[in-house]
Design an enzyme around this catalytic site. Structure first.
Site, PDB file in Angstrom:
ATOM      1  N   ARG A   1       5.265 -13.135   9.394  1.00  0.00           N
ATOM      2  CA  ARG A   1       5.931 -11.879   9.084  1.00  0.00           C
ATOM      3  C   ARG A   1       7.242 -11.766   9.845  1.00  0.00           C
ATOM      4  O   ARG A   1       7.451 -12.402  10.872  1.00  0.00           O
ATOM      5  CB  ARG A   1       5.028 -10.686   9.335  1.00  0.00           C
ATOM      6  CG  ARG A   1       4.565 -10.484  10.755  1.00  0.00           C
ATOM      7  CD  ARG A   1       3.834  -9.140  10.914  1.00  0.00           C
ATOM      8  NE  ARG A   1       2.827  -8.910   9.903  1.00  0.00           N
ATOM      9  CZ  ARG A   1       2.740  -7.781   9.162  1.00  0.00           C
ATOM     10  NH1 ARG A   1       3.578  -6.791   9.335  1.00  0.00           N
ATOM     11  NH2 ARG A   1       1.792  -7.634   8.282  1.00  0.00           N
TER      12      ARG A   1
ATOM     13  N   GLU B   1       0.872  -1.170   0.000  1.00  0.00           N
ATOM     14  CA  GLU B   1       0.000   0.000   0.000  1.00  0.00           C
ATOM     15  C   GLU B   1       0.913   1.225   0.000  1.00  0.00           C
ATOM     16  O   GLU B   1       1.817   1.313   0.849  1.00  0.00           O
ATOM     17  CB  GLU B   1      -0.880  -0.011   1.259  1.00  0.00           C
ATOM     18  CG  GLU B   1      -1.874   1.124   1.222  1.00  0.00           C
ATOM     19  CD  GLU B   1      -2.791   1.183   2.441  1.00  0.00           C
ATOM     20  OE1 GLU B   1      -2.779   0.241   3.257  1.00  0.00           O
ATOM     21  OE2 GLU B   1      -3.503   2.192   2.554  1.00  0.00           O
TER      22      GLU B   1
ATOM     23  N   LYS C   1       4.067   0.684   9.645  1.00  0.00           N
ATOM     24  CA  LYS C   1       4.243   1.950   8.932  1.00  0.00           C
ATOM     25  C   LYS C   1       3.654   3.110   9.728  1.00  0.00           C
ATOM     26  O   LYS C   1       4.164   4.218   9.683  1.00  0.00           O
ATOM     27  CB  LYS C   1       3.587   1.861   7.553  1.00  0.00           C
ATOM     28  CG  LYS C   1       4.469   1.124   6.561  1.00  0.00           C
ATOM     29  CD  LYS C   1       3.892   1.177   5.165  1.00  0.00           C
ATOM     30  CE  LYS C   1       2.855   0.107   4.993  1.00  0.00           C
ATOM     31  NZ  LYS C   1       2.391  -0.053   3.607  1.00  0.00           N
TER      32      LYS C   1
HETATM   33  P1  ATP Z   1       1.956  -2.076   7.941  1.00  0.00           P
HETATM   34  O1  ATP Z   1       1.092  -2.896   8.849  1.00  0.00           O
HETATM   35  O2  ATP Z   1       3.233  -1.644   8.531  1.00  0.00           O
HETATM   36  O3  ATP Z   1       1.232  -0.959   7.270  1.00  0.00           O
HETATM   37  P2  ATP Z   1       1.412  -3.766   5.776  1.00  0.00           P
HETATM   38  O4  ATP Z   1       1.576  -5.214   5.854  1.00  0.00           O
HETATM   39  O5  ATP Z   1       0.024  -3.287   5.875  1.00  0.00           O
HETATM   40  O6  ATP Z   1       2.390  -3.100   6.815  1.00  0.00           O
HETATM   41  P3  ATP Z   1       1.674  -3.460   2.999  1.00  0.00           P
HETATM   42  O7  ATP Z   1       2.059  -2.279   2.219  1.00  0.00           O
HETATM   43  O8  ATP Z   1       0.281  -3.941   2.892  1.00  0.00           O
HETATM   44  O9  ATP Z   1       2.043  -3.157   4.487  1.00  0.00           O
HETATM   45  O10 ATP Z   1       2.672  -4.645   2.733  1.00  0.00           O
HETATM   46  C1  ATP Z   1       2.966  -5.123   1.464  1.00  0.00           C
HETATM   47  C2  ATP Z   1       3.405  -6.542   1.554  1.00  0.00           C
HETATM   48  O11 ATP Z   1       4.517  -6.669   2.425  1.00  0.00           O
HETATM   49  C3  ATP Z   1       2.315  -7.404   2.112  1.00  0.00           C
HETATM   50  O12 ATP Z   1       2.107  -8.474   1.200  1.00  0.00           O
HETATM   51  C4  ATP Z   1       2.813  -7.917   3.414  1.00  0.00           C
HETATM   52  O13 ATP Z   1       2.497  -9.263   3.549  1.00  0.00           O
HETATM   53  C5  ATP Z   1       4.322  -7.727   3.312  1.00  0.00           C
HETATM   54  N1  ATP Z   1       4.866  -7.392   4.620  1.00  0.00           N
HETATM   55  C6  ATP Z   1       4.600  -6.295   5.350  1.00  0.00           C
HETATM   56  N2  ATP Z   1       5.250  -6.348   6.536  1.00  0.00           N
HETATM   57  C7  ATP Z   1       5.941  -7.511   6.542  1.00  0.00           C
HETATM   58  C8  ATP Z   1       6.810  -8.147   7.476  1.00  0.00           C
HETATM   59  N3  ATP Z   1       7.101  -7.599   8.650  1.00  0.00           N
HETATM   60  N4  ATP Z   1       7.347  -9.341   7.145  1.00  0.00           N
HETATM   61  C9  ATP Z   1       7.078  -9.883   5.957  1.00  0.00           C
HETATM   62  N5  ATP Z   1       6.276  -9.348   5.039  1.00  0.00           N
HETATM   63  C10 ATP Z   1       5.707  -8.173   5.311  1.00  0.00           C
HETATM   64 MG    MG Z   2      -1.344  -4.184   4.480  1.00  0.00          MG
END
Ligand code: ATP
Ligand code: MG
Length: 569
Positions: free
Chosen positions: A275, A42, A285
């Site tokens: 994760r 995102e 984020k």
């Molecule tokens: P946040 O909760 O910090 O906003 P998010 O998972 O919502 O993180 P996205 O932009 O949706 O952020 O993440 C894009 C991709 O990265 C997703 O497919 C997610 O599975 C992966 N991802 C995000 N954080 C992690 C992590 N800590 N370890 C592995 N993969 C991750």
């Molecule tokens: Mg997400």
């Protein structure tokens, strides 16, 4: 290391369970042998090391199975998203060494299709417009062990729903006045199946579609369909989405039921993995944005941030991050990885690649009293003992040099192998010197050291008949250049800053995470370019900051030479 960490570091990407699952699919000739994955960020912040792990996993799966990995922006929430983030994400993915086929894709490319599918669900009696507030809807959800309550709007006619949804789209209602919900089962043991939201009203310009839309799909209604549209074969995501999987399946089943021409399309198979969590770090984020907005760090690319751009500015290489992702492996259970593993990966990489240079971070002047005043000479010094092809350079030497303050000790114990009065040691690549005395200021602090050198001991000479124990680095005072050196420590002083009850991650900020010092460095460094990496001999790995110029050198410490810099300090 706890057990989780041992497990994690002994796995490699080649043998992870996701590979095995894809192998099985290929053995059954699913999807005609095609493998297409995607990385779906995102654009509401910069990428962090957790994303980097997901990038390494998804793109290398694409590569290893002869397929590809799409980059797709999940831009379904215009309130928090921005092109700045889109650009930084593309840059980071490419910097990590990966590329996507064709143009980057956007969820917003599919808004028309998603809208049409939502209408198709309404027509089939599978979705309805609810006039209740978010709070009321939440209060009707029930609990995992008690059923929810059906909305009084649940049995609206198809015609009314179609009319209302269209008017939602056209901007006739205020945000929060109405939502579109899937009509599934308010008694399902899976809370996600209790008539989840599909669309909400947002009156906010979108960075790509402008003011075209007043309704935006929820992530849950968008994500699975986007994969379906792109022909993603394997939809790899983190464990928290496991419970959403039945909902994604339900949506696709309804969509295919409404349009039989879709029934032979690839249906993405979702596989979940744990994760990445790192100790002493936050990885949400929202929290990272808070650090930026509250000026606790200098920006998303502050070298203390776990963002890809922060790591890059800190001196991390793409290779070191890929190695880290490999070593962490892919697990099905959540665990916490020691940040020391990340540090060991960059140390290992820079040990091979970084040129050694002489820099004194806590200088004290040493005067070689029997070396002729005004004389200078150049000594040969190799650039990297790990890699002969990196050659050698000339280093100026003269009567006065800077050495590290802690390389001298006045009342040294027997085991002290560095300098003390009466002791001989070698100035690396130059001469053996013997310390003869020192001068103190009125407060008793040592101001200068004195020594004599033995001209017969020039480095490389074969005539020296005695063993000279101890070698220290130095910089010629007449030729030294001042450099600002930023020494970083962990940003948090708690192992799990984001996981403490009744406390905020900001309660655990390490106030001493940045120390700025002035070092004396060898003159060749004025030619270094931003992001160039060096080993300051015996001190650590450093990289040239993006704001550094030949008039004002700035270095970031990437990592200490050995784990445990904190103890040495
Ligand atoms: P946040 O909760 O910090 O906003 P998010 O998972 O919502 O993180 P996205 O932009 O949706 O952020 O993440 C894009 C991709 O990265 C997703 O497919 C997610 O599975 C992966 N991802 C995000 N954080 C992690 C992590 N800590 N370890 C592995 N993969 C991750
Ligand atoms: Mg997400």
């Amino acid at each position: 290391m706890n057990k989780e960490q041992v497990d994690a570091s002994s796995e490699t990407v080649k043998t992870n369970f996701i590979h095995q699952e894809i192998d099985k699919d290929l053995a059954e000739n699913k999807n005609g042998g095609a493998v297409l994955t995607r990385f779906p960020p995102e654009p509401n912040g910069y990428l962090h090391i957790g994303h980097a792990k997901s990038i390494c996993l998804n793109f290398s799966l694409g590569q290893q199975f002869g397929g590809a990995c799409n980059l797709r922006f999940d831009d379904t929430n215009p309130v928090k998203e921005d092109v700045e983030y889109v650009d930084s994400i593309k840059e980071d993915v490419q910097w990590l060494g990966f590329d996507w086929p064709g143009e980057a894709k956007f969820a917003s490319d599919y808004f028309d299709q998603l809208y049409a599918w939502a209408v198709a669900l309404i027509r089939n009696g599978k979705a309805y417009v609810d006039d209740q507030s978010a709070e009321t809807i939440a209060s009707q959800k029930g609990t995992p062990t008690t059923p929810g309550t059906e909305s009084p709007f649940r049995n609206r006619s198809v015609e009314e729903n179609i009319d209302l949804f269209e008017r939602m789209k056209n901007g006739e209602f205020k945000a929060g006045e109405k939502v579109l919900r899937a009509k599934i089962d308010m008694t399902s043991p899976n809370m996600h199946m209790r008539d989840p939201l599909m669309y909400r009203i947002i009156h906010s310009d979108h960075h790509r579609t402008g003011d075209k839309w007043c309704v935006y799909p929820m992530y849950d209604f968008a994500h699975g369909q986007e994969d379906f549209i792109e022909g993603i074969t394997h939809s790899i995501c983190t464990l928290e989405f496991e419970v959403h999987r039945p909902l994604y399946d339900w949506f696709l089943t309804q969509i295919i039921e409404a349009d039989a021409s879709l029934k032979d399309r690839v249906r993405p198979r979702q596989i979940e993995f744990a994760r990445l969590n790192l100790n002493y770090t936050v990885m949400s984020k929202r929290k990272l944005l808070e650090l930026v907005e509250k000026n606790i760090v200098s920006g998303w690319d502050d070298p203390r941030m776990p963002t890809v751009s922060g790591l890059r500015r800190r001196g991390y290489t793409p290779e070191s991050i890929r190695t880290f992702a490999d070593k962490v492996g892919v697990a099905r259970r959540d665990g916490v990885i020691d940040v020391a593993l990340l540090e060991s990966c960059i140390r290992e990489d820079l040990n091979k690649k970084a040129a050694r240079v002489n820099a004194v971070v806590d200088p004290i002047k040493l005067i070689i009293t029997n070396y002729p005043e005004g004389q200078e000479e150049y000594v040969d010094i190799i650039n990297n003992p790990e890699d002969e092809s990196m050659g050698s350079r000339k280093l100026p030497f003269s009567r006065e040099v800077y050495i590290e303050r802690d390389d001298f000790m006045e009342d040294a114990p027997k085991k002290f192998f560095r300098l003390t009065v009466g002791k001989e040691l070698r100035l690396k690549a130059a001469y053996a010197i013997t310390c003869t005395g020192l001068k103190k200021d009125e407060n008793g602090n040592i101001e200068e050291l004195y020594a004599t050198y033995d001209p017969e001991t020039k480095s490389g000479a074969t005539t020296v008949d005695r063993k000279i124990k101890g070698v220290i680095h130095w910089v010629s005072a007449a030729h030294a250049v001042d450099a600002e050196v930023r020494v970083y420590d962990r940003l948090y002083n708690h192992e799990a800053p984001a996981a403490q009850k009744d406390a905020d991650h900001l309660d655990f900020i390490n106030k001493d995470s940045l120390k700025t010092i002035t070092a004396k460095v060898e003159p060749s460094l004025t030619e270094a370019k931003p992001l160039d990496q060096f080993q300051f001999q015996r001190v650590g790995y450093f990289c040239v900051d993006k704001d550094s110029t030949s008039d004002k050198l700035i270095f970031n410490r990437t990592v200490a030479l050995k784990d445990g810099w904190a103890k040495k300090k």
